[in-house]
Design an enzyme around this catalytic site. Structure first.
Site, PDB file in Angstrom:
ATOM      1  N   ASP A 118       0.849  -1.197   0.000  1.00  0.00           N
ATOM      2  CA  ASP A 118       0.000   0.000   0.000  1.00  0.00           C
ATOM      3  C   ASP A 118       0.886   1.248   0.000  1.00  0.00           C
ATOM      4  O   ASP A 118       1.799   1.359   0.812  1.00  0.00           O
ATOM      5  CB  ASP A 118      -0.907  -0.014   1.234  1.00  0.00           C
ATOM      6  CG  ASP A 118      -1.777  -1.265   1.263  1.00  0.00           C
ATOM      7  OD1 ASP A 118      -2.434  -1.542   0.250  1.00  0.00           O
ATOM      8  OD2 ASP A 118      -1.783  -1.973   2.291  1.00  0.00           O
ATOM      9  N   GLU A 196       0.133  -6.911  -9.999  1.00  0.00           N
ATOM     10  CA  GLU A 196       1.038  -6.697 -11.139  1.00  0.00           C
ATOM     11  C   GLU A 196       0.294  -6.947 -12.445  1.00  0.00           C
ATOM     12  O   GLU A 196       0.380  -6.156 -13.392  1.00  0.00           O
ATOM     13  CB  GLU A 196       2.231  -7.650 -10.996  1.00  0.00           C
ATOM     14  CG  GLU A 196       3.306  -7.487 -12.041  1.00  0.00           C
ATOM     15  CD  GLU A 196       4.550  -8.300 -11.662  1.00  0.00           C
ATOM     16  OE1 GLU A 196       4.591  -8.884 -10.562  1.00  0.00           O
ATOM     17  OE2 GLU A 196       5.479  -8.333 -12.480  1.00  0.00           O
TER      18      GLU A 196
HETATM   19  C1  LIG Z   1      -2.102  -3.741  -2.329  1.00  0.00           C
HETATM   20  S1  LIG Z   1      -2.170  -5.338  -1.665  1.00  0.00           S
HETATM   21  C2  LIG Z   1      -1.063  -6.257  -2.695  1.00  0.00           C
HETATM   22  C3  LIG Z   1      -1.295  -7.737  -2.623  1.00  0.00           C
HETATM   23  C4  LIG Z   1      -0.285  -8.637  -3.361  1.00  0.00           C
HETATM   24  N1  LIG Z   1       1.047  -8.503  -2.785  1.00  0.00           N
HETATM   25  C5  LIG Z   1      -0.236  -8.343  -4.834  1.00  0.00           C
HETATM   26  O1  LIG Z   1       0.770  -7.774  -5.304  1.00  0.00           O
HETATM   27  O2  LIG Z   1      -1.172  -8.705  -5.558  1.00  0.00           O
HETATM   28  C6  LIG Z   1      -1.229  -5.132  -0.172  1.00  0.00           C
HETATM   29  C7  LIG Z   1      -1.464  -6.237   0.842  1.00  0.00           C
HETATM   30  O3  LIG Z   1      -0.575  -6.062   1.947  1.00  0.00           O
HETATM   31  C8  LIG Z   1      -1.251  -6.358   3.149  1.00  0.00           C
HETATM   32  N2  LIG Z   1      -0.562  -5.652   4.247  1.00  0.00           N
HETATM   33  C9  LIG Z   1      -0.434  -4.313   4.377  1.00  0.00           C
HETATM   34  N3  LIG Z   1       0.250  -4.004   5.503  1.00  0.00           N
HETATM   35  C10 LIG Z   1       0.569  -5.195   6.092  1.00  0.00           C
HETATM   36  C11 LIG Z   1       1.263  -5.542   7.287  1.00  0.00           C
HETATM   37  N4  LIG Z   1       1.763  -4.594   8.088  1.00  0.00           N
HETATM   38  N5  LIG Z   1       1.392  -6.845   7.601  1.00  0.00           N
HETATM   39  C12 LIG Z   1       0.883  -7.811   6.784  1.00  0.00           C
HETATM   40  N6  LIG Z   1       0.210  -7.536   5.644  1.00  0.00           N
HETATM   41  C13 LIG Z   1       0.060  -6.247   5.294  1.00  0.00           C
HETATM   42  C14 LIG Z   1      -2.663  -5.866   2.887  1.00  0.00           C
HETATM   43  O4  LIG Z   1      -3.606  -6.471   3.753  1.00  0.00           O
HETATM   44  C15 LIG Z   1      -2.871  -6.245   1.423  1.00  0.00           C
HETATM   45  O5  LIG Z   1      -3.432  -7.530   1.287  1.00  0.00           O
END
Ligand SMILES: C[S@@+](CC[C@H](N)C(=O)[O-])C[C@H]1O[C@@H](n2cnc3c(N)ncnc32)[C@H](O)[C@@H]1O
Length: 213
Positions: A118, A196
């Protein structure tokens, strides 16, 4: 990405303690016990629905992978796939990556992946970015000396911020690409994440870096 908890996710999680951990606090130094064979361990933080980590676990059976995700509604999808595939080198954790040093011993990991984290574009949210220095401190503790952090994003602002943040933290860049999908060599081994694919279809560039602690 906020995903609603699915009506089936709680039960699935309860039924599969061999594949998913909800409280990894007593696991530091013992992660190899969760896998069938002893191999180097690599962690993806923020795995979403798991397309990347499942692809990696299939492609590299000689590496043990951990998917850590804070949202139940997302990790339930990874678990659903894992129950079907039963990959011996994949473990899941429903937890927040802020406390990595409570979950892993020093040097327990070989490499970490951050994919399409994010972006938190507002300055006042800087501390939430997964490449903020406090997160890097945690990663450095649990990743072995000279281990790697690999990062992909479509977000130019987050990429530029991360380049500076990792540099200020004293990390060494091994590879950088400002257009991953036009880099033939890197694409030979690139496993695409769900985000991606989505952004690439929209014609957006993918930024990539691999750096050493
Ligand atoms: C924008 S999504 C991207 C998902 C995947 N990596 C992709 O590229 O398709 C970001 C993911 O990171 C997780 N996330 C964000 N901060 C996190 C944290 N501190 N610990 C674990 N997961 C986290 C969110 O819940 C979300 O599912």
């Amino acid at each position: 990405m906020r995903l609603r908890n699915k009506p089936w996710s709680k039960k699935l999680i309860e039924e599969n303690p061999d594949y998913i951990l909800l409280d990894p606090t007593d696991m530091a130094g013992r992660w190899q016990e969760r896998f069938e064979k002893q191999h180097p361990i690599q962690l993806e933080l923020g795995s979403g629905k798991g397309q990347f980590i499942i692809g990696m676990a299939q492609m590299y059976p000689e590496i043990n992978f951990i998917a850590m995700e804070v949202q139940e509604g997302a990790i339930a999808f990874i678990l659903r796939s894992q129950v079907e595939l039963q990959l011996p080198n994949l473990q899941l954790v429903l937890a927040n990556g802020r406390k990595l040093d409570e979950y892993f011993a020093e040097n327990e990991l070989d490499k970490m992946f951050l994919n399409f984290s994010d972006p938190w574009p507002k300055t006042r949210h800087e501390k939430r970015r997964l490449t903020y220095k406090d997160f890097l401190k945690q990663y450095k503790k649990v990743v072995k000396n000279d281990g790697y952090l690999q990062f992909k994003t479509d977000n130019q602002g987050l990429f530029e911020y991360s380049l500076a943040s990792l540099n200020n933290f004293g990390m060494k860049y091994q590879r950088i690409s400002l257009d991953l999908h036009n880099n033939e060599e890197l694409m030979e081994t690139n496993i695409q994440t769900e985000y991606e694919q989505k952004f690439t279809k929209k014609g957006q560039r993918i930024y990539y870096l691999n750096a050493q602690f």
